[in-house]
Design an enzyme around this catalytic site. Sequence first.
Site, PDB file in Angstrom:
ATOM      1  CD  GLN A 130     -12.583   3.211   7.555  1.00 46.86           C
ATOM      2  OE1 GLN A 130     -11.888   2.468   7.811  1.00 46.86           O
ATOM      3  NE2 GLN A 130     -13.497   3.173   8.636  1.00 46.86           N
TER       4      GLN A 130
ATOM      5  CB  VAL B  25      -8.135   2.137   6.970  1.00 47.57           C
ATOM      6  CG1 VAL B  25      -7.337   3.301   7.876  1.00 47.57           C
ATOM      7  CG2 VAL B  25      -7.528   2.306   5.443  1.00 47.57           C
ATOM      8  CB  SER B  26     -12.820  -0.669   7.690  1.00 46.05           C
ATOM      9  OG  SER B  26     -12.477  -1.272   8.935  1.00 46.05           O
ATOM     10  CB  THR B  27     -13.832   1.634   3.505  1.00 44.01           C
ATOM     11  OG1 THR B  27     -13.460   2.798   4.037  1.00 44.01           O
ATOM     12  CG2 THR B  27     -14.855   0.736   4.086  1.00 44.01           C
TER      13      THR B  27
END
Length: 194
Positions: free
Chosen positions: A13, A8-10
Amino acid sequence: MTYGYIRVSTLEQNEARQIDAMDSAGISRECLFIDKRSGKDFNRPAWKRLKRTMKHGDLLVVQSLDRLGRNYEEIIEEWQGLVKAKGANIRVLDMPLLDTTNKENGLLGRFVSDIVLQILSFVSENERRNIKERQRQGIAAAKARGVRFGRPRVGDDGQIAECLGAIREGSLSVRDAAGICRVSPMTIRRRMED
């Protein structure tokens, strides 16, 4: 051995959807590698550990190609590094054509898989560029409307302006001005540069 890779990007998330997909694919939780990092490159700790762990004949499962990354050339390079150099296999759950364990179609199957990989890698990077462009446009539009980004300014602007005038005249030091305005000396110095 079969491993699952989740990204996941962050930090905010949630990776639960991808974990559920790995559970459905029969991959044990101990064999999952999870990164909470951007897909702009492959400089991610879990990905690096996964690559060191994988051996010839192992299988890597990802839910979708964009979970590997969003850089066209690097996706191709990493894929080739695992499949051709290490002799491992990769299966992308939401794209059955991207499954190197499927040998029944032979050379034609590998050819189709390579073409699909190229196209999807391109689409993934292009989407990343579009996201960045939309973000840039949104920030520019917000700034044009007067929206300020970052921490709010501290101190009373009028009081600080008076103190800055006194500093320029030489009748007040930066440290004294900071005390009067109840801000740090660095804030006074920054306002002098504005």
